[in-house]
Scaffold this motif. Sequence first.
Motif, PDB file in Angstrom:
ATOM      1  N   PRO A   2       0.825  -1.218   0.000  1.00  0.00           N
ATOM      2  CA  PRO A   2       0.000   0.000   0.000  1.00  0.00           C
ATOM      3  C   PRO A   2       0.857   1.265   0.000  1.00  0.00           C
ATOM      4  N   SER A   3       0.363   2.303  -0.648  1.00  0.00           N
ATOM      5  CA  SER A   3       1.150   3.534  -0.783  1.00  0.00           C
ATOM      6  C   SER A   3       1.477   4.176   0.564  1.00  0.00           C
ATOM      7  N   GLU A   4       0.574   4.060   1.557  1.00  0.00           N
ATOM      8  CA  GLU A   4       0.880   4.657   2.866  1.00  0.00           C
ATOM      9  C   GLU A   4       2.054   3.939   3.546  1.00  0.00           C
ATOM     10  N   VAL A   5       2.196   2.638   3.294  1.00  0.00           N
ATOM     11  CA  VAL A   5       3.323   1.884   3.856  1.00  0.00           C
ATOM     12  C   VAL A   5       4.612   2.286   3.140  1.00  0.00           C
ATOM     13  N   THR A   6       4.540   2.402   1.817  1.00  0.00           N
ATOM     14  CA  THR A   6       5.705   2.837   1.047  1.00  0.00           C
ATOM     15  C   THR A   6       6.119   4.243   1.455  1.00  0.00           C
ATOM     16  N   LEU A  19      18.732   1.284   1.319  1.00  0.00           N
ATOM     17  CA  LEU A  19      17.985   0.596   2.374  1.00  0.00           C
ATOM     18  C   LEU A  19      16.518   0.460   1.986  1.00  0.00           C
ATOM     19  N   ALA A  20      15.909   1.545   1.510  1.00  0.00           N
ATOM     20  CA  ALA A  20      14.506   1.485   1.083  1.00  0.00           C
ATOM     21  C   ALA A  20      14.345   0.469  -0.044  1.00  0.00           C
ATOM     22  N   HIS A  21      15.261   0.467  -0.985  1.00  0.00           N
ATOM     23  CA  HIS A  21      15.214  -0.477  -2.105  1.00  0.00           C
ATOM     24  C   HIS A  21      15.294  -1.916  -1.608  1.00  0.00           C
ATOM     25  N   ASP A  22      16.206  -2.185  -0.679  1.00  0.00           N
ATOM     26  CA  ASP A  22      16.365  -3.545  -0.164  1.00  0.00           C
ATOM     27  C   ASP A  22      15.140  -4.012   0.614  1.00  0.00           C
ATOM     28  N   VAL A  23      14.514  -3.117   1.377  1.00  0.00           N
ATOM     29  CA  VAL A  23      13.297  -3.479   2.114  1.00  0.00           C
ATOM     30  C   VAL A  23      12.165  -3.769   1.130  1.00  0.00           C
ATOM     31  N   LEU A  24      12.047  -2.973   0.081  1.00  0.00           N
ATOM     32  CA  LEU A  24      11.025  -3.239  -0.933  1.00  0.00           C
ATOM     33  C   LEU A  24      11.308  -4.554  -1.660  1.00  0.00           C
ATOM     34  N   ASP A  25      12.580  -4.863  -1.892  1.00  0.00           N
ATOM     35  CA  ASP A  25      12.936  -6.162  -2.478  1.00  0.00           C
ATOM     36  C   ASP A  25      12.502  -7.296  -1.557  1.00  0.00           C
ATOM     37  N   ALA A  26      12.700  -7.112  -0.253  1.00  0.00           N
ATOM     38  CA  ALA A  26      12.288  -8.146   0.709  1.00  0.00           C
ATOM     39  C   ALA A  26      10.787  -8.389   0.610  1.00  0.00           C
ATOM     40  N   HIS A  32       4.109  -9.951   2.400  1.00  0.00           N
ATOM     41  CA  HIS A  32       3.924  -8.496   2.466  1.00  0.00           C
ATOM     42  C   HIS A  32       3.512  -8.027   3.852  1.00  0.00           C
ATOM     43  N   ASP A  33       2.650  -8.789   4.522  1.00  0.00           N
ATOM     44  CA  ASP A  33       2.170  -8.342   5.833  1.00  0.00           C
ATOM     45  C   ASP A  33       3.300  -8.286   6.858  1.00  0.00           C
ATOM     46  N   ALA A  34       4.269  -9.187   6.761  1.00  0.00           N
ATOM     47  CA  ALA A  34       5.407  -9.172   7.684  1.00  0.00           C
ATOM     48  C   ALA A  34       6.272  -7.935   7.444  1.00  0.00           C
ATOM     49  N   VAL A  35       6.529  -7.635   6.185  1.00  0.00           N
ATOM     50  CA  VAL A  35       7.354  -6.474   5.853  1.00  0.00           C
ATOM     51  C   VAL A  35       6.593  -5.189   6.170  1.00  0.00           C
ATOM     52  N   ALA A  36       5.328  -5.122   5.795  1.00  0.00           N
ATOM     53  CA  ALA A  36       4.522  -3.925   6.075  1.00  0.00           C
ATOM     54  C   ALA A  36       4.395  -3.684   7.579  1.00  0.00           C
TER      55      ALA A  36
END
Length: 104
Positions: A2-6, A19-26, A32-36
């Motif tokens: 979701p855009s608010e999470v991004t 760092l942001a790129h690597d987290v988005l890769d994860a 998704h719910d774990a990362v979000a």
Amino acid sequence: MPSEVTDRLLGITAGRPTLAHDVLDAAGVWPHDAVAGAITGRSTWQWLLDHLTATLVAGATGDQRAALELGVATGYFHPPDRHEQPGHGHPASLARGPGAGVCG
């Protein structure tokens, strides 16, 4: 994601685009719910990495943990092809600190 999470991720990692790129890769590999959840519940990039690491390791399969243990014990890390560039994804870059290289 979701855009608010991004948006939250970009705020927490301001000035650290890798760092942001690597987290988005994860988020592309892990649930998704774990990362979000790691992103929305943290206020600093250090807390984000601590929580995300703990969450993903806790959710790893036995085989994934065995591979991680072997990599840590031997210092071996094989990054995806897209990360094979000087200084990124190499074990020495991991020792430099968070965001220097994240394996997934």
